[in-house]
Design a protein around this motif. Structure first.
Motif: not given
Length: 467
Positions: A52-59, A69-72, A464-466
Motif C-alpha cells: 500500500g505504501a509503495v502504490a500510494t507513493e507511485w500515485g 486503503l482510503a484512497q482509490r 468493500v472498505h474497512t
C-alpha cells in the motif's frame, strides 16, 4: 495452424461477448468472495502495509479500490495491493495437480480493470473465469506425470505467479475489450512478465506474499500495453524459446492448454482452503484434529510421525530444526510439525485459524515442545496420491506404549470433500471480521453476490472498505 495463444484469444474474445452460464458464474462469485475475505483478513499484515505504501507513493489516477486503503488507485496499483492481500495469509484456493493458486492473481487484476472500465458483474465473471482457466491450464502444461509433480515446482519456481500473470492479463484484456488478435498479444507480452522463486517457503522471508500482487499488476500492465499496440509472438506458449520451454524445458504438454478450452472447465474443481496455511499441511491438520476427537492430548504423546508425499518434504519439513521452531507466525504456516501441534493443542471450531499463526502463537512453548516431538517422513501411499491430493498419515506413539494412527487421503475443500455453504460462509466471516464489524461483513458478501445480477463492479467494490 492455430497456436495455443491464438486459441486462447479466440475463446476469450467469444466469452467476453457471450458470457458464462449460471453454474460457472455462481462458482466464480464464490471465488471472488473467497478472495475478498482473504484480502480483508490480511489488511493488517506487514506486506499489505508495504504494498500500500509503495502504490500510494507511485500515485496516479483514482481508478480502482485498494482494499484497506482510503484512497482509490490506478488499476495496476490496486491490482498489486489486492493481489498481495489475497495471497498474504496462504488462504487462497488451489488447483491440483498443478499445485498453484489461480484466483489470487486473476481476481484482483479483473476487479481493478472492471472498475476502471465501468464493467458490470457478468463481464467480470466471464473474464475471471477465463483468466483462472488459462492459469490452471498453463500450470497443467508444466505438470509431469512420470515425475509426479509440477516441473515449475521442481525448478524452484512459483507457478502461481508465473502462470497467474498470463491469466491475469487475459482477464484484464477481456475487460478492456481487446479482440482475439490483441488477446493473443496479451499472452505473448505477459509471458515475459511472470516470475516467482519459492525459496521463502523453506527458510522464510516475506517476498512470496507479494507474488500474486505482482502477477496481477503485470497482468493489467500487459493488457494496457496490448491495447496501445504492443504485440507478442503468437507461438509464445509452445515455441522453441516460448513460455513452456523457457520455464520447464522439454517436460511440457502444450496440448493441455487448449484441449476442450471453453467447454471443459478446470476452474470449477479448484480447491477452497479450509485453513490459513500451506496446503501441504492440511491433511496433517485434519489427522491431528481427528486424534483430538479421540481424546489424544499433547500430554499423552511421546512422539508423532507425520507421513506425507515425498515431494512436499522440502516445503514443510526441511530444514528440520527450522520447521520445528518456526521463526514467525508466517513461517509456521509452512511447517508440518508446527501445524500438527497447533491442531492438536489449539484450534477452534474452524480447526486452525489465524490466531494459530501469529508470532506469539508460533513462539508458544507448549506448541514448540510438541512440534519438537514431530518427525516428518515420506509415506509411500501419500506419495502415490500426490499431487492430485495432498494426503497424510499421522501416528501418535503414546506414553503408555500404544500407538494411534489417522490417515487422510483426500483434502477438504475439493470436489471429493467440498466445503459446505455454511463452512464457506464461516470462513468469509472469520476473515472479514478481522477488518470490519459483523454487519459490514454481511453487507460486503451480499454486495458481491449482486455481481450475478450484473451490478456495476464499481458499485460493488464501493462496499468493500474497512473504514
Amino acid at each position: 495452424m492455430t497456436t495455443p495463444a491464438q486459441r486462447i484469444g479466440e475463446v476469450g474474445a467469444r466469452l467476453a461477448t457471450e458470457g458464462v452460464d449460471d453454474v460457472l458464474a455462481d462458482d466464480l462469485v464464490r471465488r471472488i468472495i473467497d478472495v475478498v475475505g482473504n484480502s480483508l483478513a490480511a489488511t493488517r499484515e506487514e506486506p499489505a502495509r508495504i504494498a500500500g505504501a509503495v502504490a500510494t507513493e507511485w500515485g496516479g489516477a483514482p481508478q480502482a479500490t485498494a482494499i484497506g486503503l482510503a484512497q482509490r488507485l490506478p488499476a495496476p496499483s490496486a491490482a498489486l495491493v489486492n493481489g498481495t492481500l489475497a495471497h498474504s495469509l496462504d488462504f487462497d484456493d488451489t488447483h491440483l495437480p498443478s499445485v498453484l493458486h489461480p484466483s489470487a492473481a486473476v481476481v484482483p487484476a479483473a476487479l481493478a480493470t472492471a472498475e476502471r472500465t465501468g464493467a458490470g458483474g457478468r463481464a467480470l465473471l466471464a473474464a475471471a473465469a477465463m483468466g483462472i482457466e488459462v492459469t490452471c491450464r498453463l500450470g497443467m502444461a508444466g505438470y509431469d506425470e512420470d515425475l509426479g509433480n509440477s516441473v515449475f515446482f521442481e525448478h524452484g519456481q512459483h507457478a502461481t505467479a508465473i502462470c497467474g500473470a498470463v491469466g491475469a492479463a487475459v482477464a484484464s484484456g477481456m475487460l478492456q475489450g481487446l479482440d482475439a488478435e490483441q488477446l493473443t498479444s496479451v499472452i505473448g507480452i505477459a509471458a515475459s512478465m511472470g516470475a516467482g522463486v519459492i525459496e521463502a517457503n523453506r527458510t522464510g522471508g516475506t517476498i512470496k506474499r507479494v507474488h500474486c500482487g505482482w502477477a496481477a499488476h503485470a497482468g493489467v500492465a500487459a493488457a494496457d500495453l496490448a491495447r496501445h499496440g504492443l504485440t507478442g509472438p503468437p507461438t509464445v506458449v509452445e515455441g522453441r524459446f516460448g513460455f513452456l520451454r523457457a520455464f520447464c524445458g522439454e517436460r511440457t504438454h502444450p496440448e493441455r492448454v487448449t484441449e476442450d478450452l471453453g467447454e471443459r472447465w478446470e476452474t470449477t474443481g479448484v480447491f477452497f482452503k479450509p485453513y490459513p496455511c500451506n496446503h501441504f499441511t492440511h491433511a496433517g491438520v485434519d489427522a491431528a484434529l481427528r486424534l483430538r476427537e479421540r481424546g489424544i492430548t499433547a500430554e499423552r504423546v511421546r512422539e508423532l510421525t507425520l507421513g506425507v508425499p515425498a515431494p512436499v518434504l522440502r516445503t514443510i519439513a526441511e530444514p528440520a530444526e527450522e520447521k520445528r521452531r518456526p521463526r514467525s507466525g508466517y513461517h509456521a504456516a509452512f511447517s508440518g510439525p508446527y501445524t500438527v501441534a497447533a491442531a492438536l493443542i489449539g484450534g477452534g471450531g474452524l480447526g486452525v485459524f489465524h490466531e494459530d499463526f501469529t508470532d506469539a502463537a508460533a513462539a508458544d512453548p507448549a506448541r514448540l515442545d510438541l512440534a519438537g516431538r514431530v518427525r516428518v517422513v515420506a509415506d509411500e501411499e501419500a506419495t502415490a496420491g500426490f499431487p492430485r491430493q495432498f494426503p497424510a498419515v499421522l501416528t501418535a506413539e503414546l506414553a503408555d506404549g500404544t500407538t494411534v494412527t489417522e490417515r487422510i487421503r483426500e483434502n477438504r475443500g475439493g470436489p471429493q470433500r467440498p466445503l459446505s455453504a455454511d463452512e464457506l460462509a464461516a470462513k468469509f466471516t472469520g476473515n472479514a471480521e478481522r477488518a470490519v464489524e459483523p454487519d459490514r461483513a454481511a453487507e460486503i458478501v451480499n454486495a458481491l453476490w449482486d455481481l450475478r445480477q450484473n451490478r456495476p463492479v464499481t458499485e460493488v467494490m464501493s462496499e468493500v472498505h474497512t473504514r
